[in-house]
Write a protein that holds these residues in place. Structure first.
Motif, short mmCIF file in Angstrom:
data_model
loop_
_atom_site.label_atom_id
_atom_site.label_comp_id
_atom_site.label_asym_id
_atom_site.label_seq_id
_atom_site.Cartn_x
_atom_site.Cartn_y
_atom_site.Cartn_z
N GLU A 26 0.81 -1.21 0.00
CA GLU A 26 0.00 0.00 0.00
C GLU A 26 0.84 1.27 0.00
O GLU A 26 0.34 2.35 -0.27
CB GLU A 26 -0.93 0.00 1.22
N SER A 85 -10.94 6.69 7.13
CA SER A 85 -9.57 6.15 7.09
C SER A 85 -9.24 5.27 8.30
O SER A 85 -8.09 4.96 8.55
CB SER A 85 -8.51 7.26 6.98
N ARG A 196 -2.89 9.33 7.91
CA ARG A 196 -3.47 8.55 6.81
C ARG A 196 -4.05 9.46 5.72
O ARG A 196 -3.98 9.14 4.53
CB ARG A 196 -4.54 7.60 7.35
N PHE A 197 -4.61 10.59 6.12
CA PHE A 197 -5.11 11.54 5.13
C PHE A 197 -3.96 12.11 4.30
O PHE A 197 -4.07 12.27 3.08
CB PHE A 197 -5.88 12.66 5.82
N ARG A 200 -2.95 9.61 1.77
CA ARG A 200 -3.89 9.55 0.65
C ARG A 200 -3.69 10.72 -0.30
O ARG A 200 -3.80 10.57 -1.53
CB ARG A 200 -5.33 9.53 1.17
N ASP A 203 -0.57 9.88 -2.40
CA ASP A 203 -0.52 8.57 -3.07
C ASP A 203 -1.56 8.55 -4.19
O ASP A 203 -2.76 8.54 -3.93
CB ASP A 203 -0.82 7.46 -2.06
N LYS A 206 -4.46 6.24 -4.01
CA LYS A 206 -5.42 6.37 -2.92
C LYS A 206 -6.16 7.70 -2.90
O LYS A 206 -7.04 7.91 -2.08
CB LYS A 206 -4.71 6.19 -1.57
N GLN A 207 -5.81 8.59 -3.83
CA GLN A 207 -6.45 9.90 -3.81
C GLN A 207 -7.96 9.80 -4.00
O GLN A 207 -8.71 10.65 -3.48
CB GLN A 207 -5.83 10.80 -4.88
N LYS A 209 -9.90 7.93 -2.59
CA LYS A 209 -10.55 7.67 -1.31
C LYS A 209 -10.89 8.96 -0.56
O LYS A 209 -11.66 8.92 0.41
CB LYS A 209 -9.65 6.80 -0.42
N LEU A 210 -10.29 10.08 -0.95
CA LEU A 210 -10.53 11.34 -0.25
C LEU A 210 -11.66 12.09 -0.91
O LEU A 210 -11.64 12.36 -2.11
CB LEU A 210 -9.26 12.20 -0.29
N ASP A 214 -14.68 13.74 3.63
CA ASP A 214 -13.57 13.25 4.44
C ASP A 214 -12.76 14.42 5.01
O ASP A 214 -12.38 14.41 6.19
CB ASP A 214 -12.65 12.35 3.61
#
Length: 301
Positions: A26, A85, A196-197, A200, A203, A206-207, A209-210, A214
């Motif tokens: 990850e 997250s 973790r934010f 994200r 990354d 993983k962007q 996911k925001l 959030d």
């Protein structure tokens, strides 16, 4: 030359391990500096070998649980809640990774439509409840009303109060109907969520996911904390208690959640029909047709 069955098994096992490693990579795109900061905040990480050994052991037990649920027509609902997250999705992914999707399914509902907003609040969740022989994992659930809807102003005070009055009896009805209802809250610290934010944000894998919601959850950390505390106070019923998973260490959180879930349900081995591979029917007059080349996916790799 045909492979020996042992070679096939070894190759299949290697594919399985590769899948696990792929899922676990990850941090692959993160900058060295972000990796350094993250690992400095998590010095006591579970050794990868130990983690995989326990993960595979627990996943094999989950297969036994799945078979027991299917054989006895049991009904299981597992709710996963927590801050953004907190690791809910990762835990769900590892639980379902090796299970039969016809028996075990995940429900992650989008925001309600205009029509759904006029329905009884629990109505859109009811169609997703399990029939006999099924396990349903809710990645967020009707507890949205006690959390994000309340904090972000999508539900007014009267709607929130009505929810708190209704949800205990709603869940008691589910339990009386034969559903085994398990509720998990994944708990992380303020500092861990911030880390973790940031990961994200930096990354590219993983962007997605925001969301703006959030980001607002960072601003309203204390409001979410107050909402969570009242939710526990008013919905922690004997028939369906809350279980809190310490989530700052993602790997340990996954293993602890999986182990706890297995301990809650009195599953056991069930009868299985012996599986034998039948011989292929061979017709000497049959000739396999050569299909047009353009039907095949290009072999780039």
């Amino acid at each position: 030359m045909n492979k020996h069955p042992k070679d096939w098994l070894e190759a299949e096992l290697q594919d399985t391990i590769d899948e696990d490693v792929e899922i676990e990579m990850e941090d692959a795109i993160l900058s060295a500096e972000i990796k350094r900061i993250y690992h400095s905040h998590h010095p006591d990480q579970l050794p990868r070998k130990e983690y995989f050994r326990e993960l595979l052991r627990l996943q094999s037990e989950l297969i036994r649980l799945q078979d027991w649920v299917s054989y006895h027509k049991e009904k299981v609902v597992v709710i996963f809640e927590g801050r953004d997250s907190a690791g809910k999705g990762g835990a769900i992914k590892r639980i379902t990774q090796r299970l039969n999707p016809r028996i075990v399914r995940t429900v992650a509902l989008p925001a309600p439509s205009d029509r759904e907003k006029t329905q009884w609040y629990f109505q859109r969740y009811v169609p997703h409840l399990p029939a006999g022989g099924e396990i349903v994992l809710f990645d967020r659930s009707w507890y949205n009303r006690a959390g994000v809807e309340r904090v972000m102003g999508f539900a007014d005070d009267d709607q929130v109060e009505q929810f708190f009055q209704d949800v205990p009896e709603f869940e008691r009805m589910l339990v009386r109907s034969g559903i085994r209802l398990v509720k998990y809250w994944f708990s992380i610290t303020d500092e861990e969520q911030q880390m973790r934010f940031l990961i994200r944000i930096h990354d590219p894998l993983k962007q997605w996911k925001l969301s703006p919601m959030d980001l607002q959850s960072r601003v309203r950390w204390e409001d979410y904390t107050k909402a969570k505390e009242e939710m526990f106070e008013r919905t922690n019923i004997e028939e369906a208690p809350w279980y809190i998973v310490s989530g700052n260490d993602k790997k340990r959180a996954r293993l602890n959640c999986m182990s706890h879930l297995l301990d809650l349900i009195p599953y056991e081995d069930v009868p299985h029909e012996e599986v034998t591979l039948p011989n292929r029917v061979f017709n000497p007059d049959y000739e396999r047709e050569v299909l047009p080349r353009e039907l095949y996916v290009p072999q780039k790799y």
